[in-house]
Design a protein around this motif. Sequence first.
Motif, PDB file in Angstrom:
ATOM      1  N   GLN A   1     -46.704  35.281 -72.044  1.00 42.25           N
ATOM      2  CA  GLN A   1     -47.104  36.368 -72.924  1.00 42.25           C
ATOM      3  C   GLN A   1     -47.563  37.589 -72.127  1.00 42.25           C
ATOM      4  OE1 GLN A   1     -49.521  35.155 -76.339  1.00 42.25           O
ATOM      5  NE2 GLN A   1     -49.297  33.026 -75.631  1.00 42.25           N
ATOM      6  N   SER A   2     -47.263  38.757 -72.700  1.00 43.77           N
ATOM      7  CA  SER A   2     -47.741  40.017 -72.151  1.00 43.77           C
ATOM      8  C   SER A   2     -48.178  40.888 -73.317  1.00 43.77           C
ATOM      9  CB  SER A   2     -46.630  40.705 -71.349  1.00 43.77           C
ATOM     10  OG  SER A   2     -47.049  41.970 -70.897  1.00 43.77           O
ATOM     11  N   ASP A   3     -49.480  41.200 -73.358  1.00 51.13           N
ATOM     12  CA  ASP A   3     -50.050  41.960 -74.473  1.00 51.13           C
ATOM     13  C   ASP A   3     -49.795  41.273 -75.817  1.00 51.13           C
ATOM     14  OD1 ASP A   3     -51.052  43.928 -72.817  1.00 51.13           O
ATOM     15  OD2 ASP A   3     -49.208  45.126 -72.923  1.00 51.13           O
ATOM     16  N   GLY A   4     -49.927  39.926 -75.855  1.00 50.70           N
ATOM     17  CA  GLY A   4     -49.736  39.189 -77.106  1.00 50.70           C
ATOM     18  C   GLY A   4     -48.300  39.032 -77.519  1.00 50.70           C
ATOM     19  N   VAL A   5     -47.348  39.453 -76.706  1.00 51.84           N
ATOM     20  CA  VAL A   5     -45.920  39.342 -77.008  1.00 51.84           C
ATOM     21  C   VAL A   5     -45.289  38.421 -75.975  1.00 51.84           C
ATOM     22  CG1 VAL A   5     -43.737  40.565 -77.230  1.00 51.84           C
ATOM     23  CG2 VAL A   5     -45.855  41.637 -78.021  1.00 51.84           C
ATOM     24  N   VAL A   6     -44.439  37.514 -76.444  1.00 49.28           N
ATOM     25  CA  VAL A   6     -43.736  36.615 -75.526  1.00 49.28           C
ATOM     26  C   VAL A   6     -42.669  37.415 -74.812  1.00 49.28           C
ATOM     27  CG1 VAL A   6     -42.343  34.544 -75.308  1.00 49.28           C
ATOM     28  CG2 VAL A   6     -44.231  34.590 -76.943  1.00 49.28           C
ATOM     29  N   ARG A   7     -42.897  37.650 -73.528  1.00 48.68           N
ATOM     30  CA  ARG A   7     -41.958  38.436 -72.723  1.00 48.68           C
ATOM     31  C   ARG A   7     -40.937  37.556 -72.027  1.00 48.68           C
ATOM     32  NH1 ARG A   7     -41.452  43.308 -69.791  1.00 48.68           N
ATOM     33  NH2 ARG A   7     -39.371  43.157 -68.908  1.00 48.68           N
ATOM     34  N   GLY A   8     -41.369  36.383 -71.640  1.00 48.44           N
ATOM     35  CA  GLY A   8     -40.480  35.455 -70.948  1.00 48.44           C
ATOM     36  C   GLY A   8     -40.847  34.020 -71.277  1.00 48.44           C
ATOM     37  N   VAL A   9     -40.066  33.091 -70.785  1.00 48.23           N
ATOM     38  CA  VAL A   9     -40.331  31.666 -70.999  1.00 48.23           C
ATOM     39  C   VAL A   9     -40.087  30.906 -69.710  1.00 48.23           C
ATOM     40  CG1 VAL A   9     -39.812  31.629 -73.472  1.00 48.23           C
ATOM     41  CG2 VAL A   9     -37.959  31.296 -71.827  1.00 48.23           C
ATOM     42  N   PHE A  10     -40.961  29.904 -69.480  1.00 47.22           N
ATOM     43  CA  PHE A  10     -40.663  28.878 -68.504  1.00 47.22           C
ATOM     44  C   PHE A  10     -39.830  27.817 -69.210  1.00 47.22           C
ATOM     45  CE2 PHE A  10     -44.853  30.374 -66.989  1.00 47.22           C
ATOM     46  CZ  PHE A  10     -44.519  30.714 -65.684  1.00 47.22           C
ATOM     47  N   ILE A  11     -38.763  27.392 -68.595  1.00 46.40           N
ATOM     48  CA  ILE A  11     -37.968  26.286 -69.139  1.00 46.40           C
ATOM     49  C   ILE A  11     -37.942  25.190 -68.085  1.00 46.40           C
ATOM     50  CG2 ILE A  11     -35.750  25.516 -70.032  1.00 46.40           C
ATOM     51  CD1 ILE A  11     -35.192  28.347 -70.918  1.00 46.40           C
ATOM     52  N   LEU A  12     -38.698  24.138 -68.339  1.00 41.57           N
ATOM     53  CA  LEU A  12     -38.667  22.971 -67.462  1.00 41.57           C
ATOM     54  C   LEU A  12     -37.559  22.065 -67.980  1.00 41.57           C
ATOM     55  CD1 LEU A  12     -42.480  22.187 -67.165  1.00 41.57           C
ATOM     56  CD2 LEU A  12     -41.096  23.780 -65.841  1.00 41.57           C
ATOM     57  N   SER A  13     -36.578  21.834 -67.174  1.00 43.33           N
ATOM     58  CA  SER A  13     -35.398  21.082 -67.601  1.00 43.33           C
ATOM     59  C   SER A  13     -35.307  19.777 -66.837  1.00 43.33           C
ATOM     60  CB  SER A  13     -34.131  21.915 -67.362  1.00 43.33           C
ATOM     61  OG  SER A  13     -32.979  21.147 -67.593  1.00 43.33           O
ATOM     62  N   HIS A  14     -35.188  18.686 -67.602  1.00 44.36           N
ATOM     63  CA  HIS A  14     -35.003  17.373 -66.988  1.00 44.36           C
ATOM     64  C   HIS A  14     -33.607  16.857 -67.325  1.00 44.36           C
ATOM     65  CE1 HIS A  14     -35.686  13.326 -65.557  1.00 44.36           C
ATOM     66  NE2 HIS A  14     -35.315  12.853 -66.756  1.00 44.36           N
ATOM     67  N   ASP A  15     -32.837  16.562 -66.303  1.00 44.54           N
ATOM     68  CA  ASP A  15     -31.482  16.033 -66.490  1.00 44.54           C
ATOM     69  C   ASP A  15     -31.570  14.515 -66.637  1.00 44.54           C
ATOM     70  OD1 ASP A  15     -28.881  15.293 -66.453  1.00 44.54           O
ATOM     71  OD2 ASP A  15     -28.381  16.191 -64.507  1.00 44.54           O
ATOM     72  N   TRP A  16     -31.308  14.052 -67.880  1.00 45.79           N
ATOM     73  CA  TRP A  16     -31.362  12.598 -68.120  1.00 45.79           C
ATOM     74  C   TRP A  16     -29.971  12.021 -68.394  1.00 45.79           C
ATOM     75  CZ3 TRP A  16     -30.733  10.421 -73.258  1.00 45.79           C
ATOM     76  CH2 TRP A  16     -30.516  11.362 -74.253  1.00 45.79           C
ATOM     77  N   SER A  17     -28.973  12.671 -67.808  1.00 44.18           N
ATOM     78  CA  SER A  17     -27.593  12.199 -67.971  1.00 44.18           C
ATOM     79  C   SER A  17     -27.401  10.811 -67.375  1.00 44.18           C
ATOM     80  CB  SER A  17     -26.616  13.183 -67.321  1.00 44.18           C
ATOM     81  OG  SER A  17     -26.726  14.459 -67.905  1.00 44.18           O
ATOM     82  N   GLU A  18     -28.049  10.574 -66.206  1.00 48.64           N
ATOM     83  CA  GLU A  18     -27.902   9.250 -65.574  1.00 48.64           C
ATOM     84  C   GLU A  18     -28.490   8.168 -66.474  1.00 48.64           C
ATOM     85  OE1 GLU A  18     -29.561   9.219 -61.717  1.00 48.64           O
ATOM     86  OE2 GLU A  18     -28.250  10.784 -60.914  1.00 48.64           O
ATOM     87  N   PHE A  19     -29.655   8.475 -67.053  1.00 47.44           N
ATOM     88  CA  PHE A  19     -30.247   7.492 -67.965  1.00 47.44           C
ATOM     89  C   PHE A  19     -29.336   7.268 -69.174  1.00 47.44           C
ATOM     90  CE2 PHE A  19     -32.718   6.625 -71.801  1.00 47.44           C
ATOM     91  CZ  PHE A  19     -33.379   5.465 -71.426  1.00 47.44           C
ATOM     92  N   HIS A  20     -28.779   8.353 -69.700  1.00 43.82           N
ATOM     93  CA  HIS A  20     -27.880   8.238 -70.855  1.00 43.82           C
ATOM     94  C   HIS A  20     -26.653   7.404 -70.508  1.00 43.82           C
ATOM     95  CE1 HIS A  20     -24.748   9.593 -73.707  1.00 43.82           C
ATOM     96  NE2 HIS A  20     -25.759   9.657 -74.560  1.00 43.82           N
ATOM     97  N   SER A  21     -26.060   7.668 -69.337  1.00 44.76           N
ATOM     98  CA  SER A  21     -24.878   6.890 -68.918  1.00 44.76           C
ATOM     99  C   SER A  21     -25.238   5.429 -68.742  1.00 44.76           C
ATOM    100  CB  SER A  21     -24.321   7.461 -67.614  1.00 44.76           C
ATOM    101  OG  SER A  21     -23.923   8.800 -67.793  1.00 44.76           O
ATOM    102  N   SER A  22     -26.412   5.188 -68.116  1.00 44.28           N
ATOM    103  CA  SER A  22     -26.853   3.801 -67.941  1.00 44.28           C
ATOM    104  C   SER A  22     -27.068   3.126 -69.284  1.00 44.28           C
ATOM    105  CB  SER A  22     -28.143   3.781 -67.122  1.00 44.28           C
ATOM    106  OG  SER A  22     -28.647   2.470 -67.033  1.00 44.28           O
ATOM    107  N   LEU A  23     -27.658   3.874 -70.232  1.00 45.37           N
ATOM    108  CA  LEU A  23     -27.899   3.312 -71.561  1.00 45.37           C
ATOM    109  C   LEU A  23     -26.587   2.980 -72.266  1.00 45.37           C
ATOM    110  CD1 LEU A  23     -30.094   2.672 -73.654  1.00 45.37           C
ATOM    111  CD2 LEU A  23     -29.845   5.008 -74.513  1.00 45.37           C
ATOM    112  N   ILE A  24     -25.611   3.871 -72.165  1.00 46.17           N
ATOM    113  CA  ILE A  24     -24.311   3.626 -72.803  1.00 46.17           C
ATOM    114  C   ILE A  24     -23.623   2.430 -72.150  1.00 46.17           C
ATOM    115  CG2 ILE A  24     -22.027   4.596 -73.237  1.00 46.17           C
ATOM    116  CD1 ILE A  24     -24.276   5.752 -74.975  1.00 46.17           C
TER     117      ILE A  24
END
Length: 619
Positions: free
Chosen positions: A255-278
């Motif tokens: 936030q900047s001056d009460g307005v959302v100016r940007g975002v942090f995006i924490l991304s977790h790749d769980w493709s391996e878990f998905h493939s293992s699950l399938i």
Amino acid sequence: MSDTKPEKPKKIKKPKKPKKRDLELLYQVGGIFAVIFVIVIAIIAFIQVKGSTDTYLEAKQEFMKPLAEKLEAYYEYLGRPGVVFDQWLAEPLLSTGLSISSEGDEFYDELTKDFPLVNMDAEFQIPDYDPEEWENYTPRQRMLLASYLYQEIWMYQLISMFQTNNQQIYVLDVSREHWGSVYLDLQPEEVKAVMAASYAGDYSDFNYHLGEDYSDLLDGLKSINKVISTRKTIFERYDSPKDGKYYYLCIIPIQSDGVVRGVFILSHDWSEFHSSLISKLFFIVAISALLLIAASIVLLIFIYRAAIRPLRKVQKGVREYMVTKQSDPVVSKMEQIKQRNEFGVLADDVSHMVVEIDRHTAEITKLSGERERVATELSLASNIQAGVLPTDFPTRKDFELYASMTPAKEVGGDLYDFFDIDETHVGLVIGDVSGKGIPASLFMMISKLLIQEYGKTELSPARVLTNANKTLCANNTNDMFVTVWFGILDLETGKIKAASAGHEFPIMKNPDGDFEIVKDRHGFVLGAMELSRYKEYEIELKPGGGTLLVYTDGAAEATNAENELFGTDRMIEALNEHPGDHPKEVVDHLTEAINAFVGDAPQFDDLTMLCVRYNGQGA
């Protein structure tokens, strides 16, 4: 000769032979069980995949939450970083072109000369600057602030917190002016490299893609607008259309001056878990399929022995009975079925059924013979009755006569008669016996013969009915009775002496008049009371077409489908439509009117009418 060919007798279809697919029902049952098992396995697999996925992502969310909270709180220290964002986007090389480590103390000396460092916590310091004065700073001062804030705050602090495999971090601008612009795009491998470089004190070889366009990523996130509007951290599952991988995102507002100016995006790749699950799911499905096949084989064998085989025996027994009509072989086959389940009970029921069918068939055969005999007798009785009632109507000039009788059953209880008493007198009789069928027909014939016998020797209708009543009462063991109207027509004068034993009122018309009801005196019915007496009355038919119609109650009481009676009013109306007709035409027209009124409703009573027309001696 007729050209029409005689119809060929229809062939009776024999029961079709069973197809040579004894296991067809078994296959059908097996197919049903297979479908059920497949559905169950699919449901279990879906529940397992969803449950495992939800559990895994919930655990990942719990891991990301503290990091998200720390980042959100941490960057509140920056105050209003919007001006820094704008600087990075305008001159991205400022943030990476000046290496703090390579210039050493000169960088710090130059930075702290104008912006003393302030300790924010034990881990880092920030320059003491005023974002409101940003435009008043020199380009060199803005470059120093931007480089320091980027490398020390964004780079070092983020990297120090973000050291987990299979994770990636984005910092993106969500303002409409710079939608999707990148402030940081850090891959797991780059995190490791930066951390290794930090120990060596050299950051000069890294470029972090500052200013690139990631608008497509933001457009693909369902919850990004919600983050902007609520200014709260949101977790979202994201399936990338670019690389086909599965990501779990933690989106944190900046936030900047009460307005959302940007975002942090924490991304977790769980493709391996998905493939293992399938993969595990396929393994479970394969094992389940093998177990399904084994269970199905065992189940089908059991069904075949417990159900299909006895059912086939029952089927063969029933088909054999349909062909041979012999119950003993079928009972013998049913006794071979030893199962004590529903099919054993079915076999016992089939045995009882074929035995009962044989018994009922014998009874039906016997009853059919009886019916044929009764039908023959009824036909004979009908012929006898038709022969008793006269049909040779006179064709004389001085008078005309016609009568008809339509029974409700094969034989009826109505009667009519006319006979010569002498050269100038004619007896006219109509009657209605109680009941229907053969007994009524026999009573009718006896009554007719008695009235004719007494009427030929007596010119008093009252005495004729009195004598006939005494004879009928003396031999009436079945308590039957008959209503009778008896009249004697004098051919010289047209006068009729008449007496009524409870019969319907006659209808009469003069040559120039209309049909009208004659309300005569009624005596009691014949055959009920031996002491009954009857009174005579006289009516006169005018020469030139005087007409008299007598009838039974089947005419006035004819009923249509709406349960309405035809009635004497409709009779008078129908008769007056053709007032000058011959007696036959009078009877025929009235019969047509009654039939049109009744329609498809069944006939409940005999319909009998007698009509006489007097023309006179000089006709």
